[in-house]
Design an enzyme around this catalytic site. Structure first.
Site, PDB file in Angstrom:
ATOM      1  N   ASP A 198      -6.312  -0.576   3.102  1.00  0.00           N
ATOM      2  CA  ASP A 198      -5.202  -1.092   3.244  1.00  0.00           C
ATOM      3  C   ASP A 198      -4.417  -0.389   3.594  1.00  0.00           C
ATOM      4  OD1 ASP A 198      -3.470  -3.127   2.133  1.00  0.00           O
ATOM      5  OD2 ASP A 198      -3.831  -3.005   0.460  1.00  0.00           O
TER       6      ASP A 198
ATOM      7  N   ASP B 148      -0.648 -11.764   1.637  1.00  0.00           N
ATOM      8  CA  ASP B 148      -2.200 -11.567  -0.556  1.00  0.00           C
ATOM      9  C   ASP B 148      -1.986 -13.507  -0.577  1.00  0.00           C
ATOM     10  OD1 ASP B 148      -1.743  -9.443  -0.136  1.00  0.00           O
ATOM     11  OD2 ASP B 148      -1.370  -8.795  -1.558  1.00  0.00           O
TER      12      ASP B 148
HETATM   13  C1  GLA Z   1      -2.261  -5.341  -0.846  1.00  0.00           C
HETATM   14  C2  GLA Z   1      -3.771  -6.033  -0.373  1.00  0.00           C
HETATM   15  C3  GLA Z   1      -4.567  -6.845  -1.385  1.00  0.00           C
HETATM   16  C4  GLA Z   1      -3.974  -5.674  -2.765  1.00  0.00           C
HETATM   17  C5  GLA Z   1      -3.178  -5.009  -3.083  1.00  0.00           C
HETATM   18  C6  GLA Z   1      -3.303  -3.779  -3.773  1.00  0.00           C
HETATM   19  O1  GLA Z   1      -1.192  -6.316  -0.825  1.00  0.00           O
HETATM   20  O2  GLA Z   1      -3.428  -6.906   0.135  1.00  0.00           O
HETATM   21  O3  GLA Z   1      -5.358  -6.999  -1.150  1.00  0.00           O
HETATM   22  O4  GLA Z   1      -5.351  -5.203  -2.307  1.00  0.00           O
HETATM   23  O5  GLA Z   1      -2.566  -4.734  -2.118  1.00  0.00           O
HETATM   24  O6  GLA Z   1      -2.123  -2.615  -4.500  1.00  0.00           O
END
Ligand code: GLA
Length: 424
Positions: A159, A230
């Protein structure tokens, strides 16, 4: 119960707009092949983030593994149990990253998950910290990959998060092209580190769909790549994400999938129709099916949705072709997906109000390239259906009709309008 998202993706979205304005140049050199190909169909499993967020711990992961088995989800194809952010502790003097107190023994946990016939996934960032502010892999890629392999990890979600501010913006201020190269290099570094372990590990890119990731992710052997910010358990958000997938169908293929984010089926206040449509459309999109709900307390109706074998078969179809939106009329969208064996799936989605229950939508088979009456199966009632051109369809708000045609009768090529033209 998602508690927090410390590094706001909304804040970062600003940078995304600037990023997408400068067309990225996809690297030309293809990645070295994986020793053992993974994700030949979209990965299926469960991930901790959407329900547990930072409350995830060893027990929640063991429970999830138990529940995948007990509910029949494992038999239906869900085989990855993925730990998302907030498992990380501190690095020691040798740079080895230790899990925090919530995860006393990661190897023992992986062994437990494997003992259930399941696989286990983990999460990190190419930056110094993750989105949750925990330790990332920057400068420790090989060390971390080796440790994951020693634990028996089968899947890594990587990520971007702090890599943007701490590396891209600091090392190449105001130079988007250079920033993008840094980002691709970072993903490539982890790809190589994972391959060097010799263990087949699914590589999941999470950088919110910026810089046309679908063009370059296969070059770093990304098995899946997030195409959006998200997801949340709200119809509006789910529908926005669904609509953003239009046009990305040409990038999906076995081993490489668009990822419109994990499932919210069973979370928040989604109605059953919304859960059904969300699940159906992720299957149409050949999306990874990573459930994100509270498995020990799952309602029977939610389990029935997540384990609908006919819908899962659409998602897992061996041809690996993602659905395309063929046309929209009013608030109704019509998508089709080509399936192996010349079969076809049709989804008619009512994104609008209940008005379509009393004022039916008229489905044009012609626009779908179909000639007259079609015999199929309604994948939510399980019943045989016959579709006719312009037939009226009553659809309640946010629900859909999902039909599989095993032997579609196609229009002769001369009378069939090209699909893209029909969509206009
Ligand atoms: C980001 C990702 C999410 C999750 C969070 C965890 O927002 O897009 O899917 O993994 O980080 O902190």
């Amino acid at each position: 119960m998602r508690a927090f998202v410390p590094l706001s993706i909304a804040t970062l979205a600003f940078a995304s707009l600037a990023a997408s304005a400068q067309a990225p140049v996809a690297p030309k050199v293809p990645a070295a092949p994986q020793a053992q190909p993974v994700a030949q169909t979209p990965p299926m499993g469960w991930n901790s983030w959407n329900y547990f967020a930072d409350k995830v711990d060893d027990k929640a992961i063991r429970n999830a593994a138990d529940q995948l088995v007990a509910t029949g989800m494992k038999d239906a194809g869900y085989n990855y149990v993925n730990i998302d952010d907030t498992w990380e502790g501190q690095r020691d003097a040798s740079g080895v990253l230790h899990p925090n107190a919530k995860f006393p023994d990661m190897k023992a946990l992986a062994d437990y998950v494997h003992s259930k016939g399941l696989k286990i996934g983990i999460y990190s960032s190419p930056g110094p910290t993750t989105c949750g502010g925990y330790a990332g892999s920057l400068g420790h890629e090989e060390q971390d990959a080796k440790m994951y392999a020693e634990w028996g990890i089968d899947y890594l979600k990587y990520d971007l998060c702090s890599f943007i501010g701490e590396v891209m913006e600091k090392e190449a201020p105001n130079d988007r092209a250079a920033q993008m190269r840094l980002m691709i290099d970072a993903y490539s570094r982890m790809d190589k580190a994972l391959k060097a372990t010799g263990r087949p590990i699914v590589f999941s890119l999470c950088q919110y769909g910026w810089d046309a990731v679908w063009e370059w992710a296969p070059s770093v052997d990304g098995n899946l790549w997030r195409t959006t910010g998200d997801i949340t358990p709200d119809w509006d958000r789910i529908y926005v994400i669904l609509s953003q997938q239009e046009g990305l169908e040409k990038y999906a293929r076995p081993g490489h999938w668009n990822d419109p984010d994990m499932l919210e089926v069973g979370n928040g206040k989604l109605s059953l129709a919304e859960n059904r449509t969300h699940f159906s459309m992720w299957a149409m999109l050949a999306a990874p099916l990573l459930a994100g709900n509270d498995l020990p307390n799952m309602r029977l109706e939610v389990k029935a949705i997540l384990t609908n074998r006919d819908v899962i078969a659409i998602d897992q179809d061996a041809l690996g072709k993602q659905a395309a939106r063929i046309y929209s009329d009013g608030e109704v969208d019509v998508w089709t997906r080509q399936l192996s064996g010349e079969a076809m799936a049709i989804a008619v989605v009512n994104a609008g109000s209940d008005r379509y229950s009393s004022h039916p939508f008229h489905l044009s088979l012609r626009k779908l390239g179909l000639a007259g009456k079609q015999k199929g199966k309604n994948l939510w009632t399980g019943e045989a259906v016959e579709l006719t051109d312009n037939m009226p369809l009553a659809l309640t708000s946010h629900d859909l009709l999902l039909v599989r045609l095993d032997s579609p009768r196609l229009l002769a090529p001369s009378s069939a309008k090209p699909r893209t033209a029909a969509a206009k």
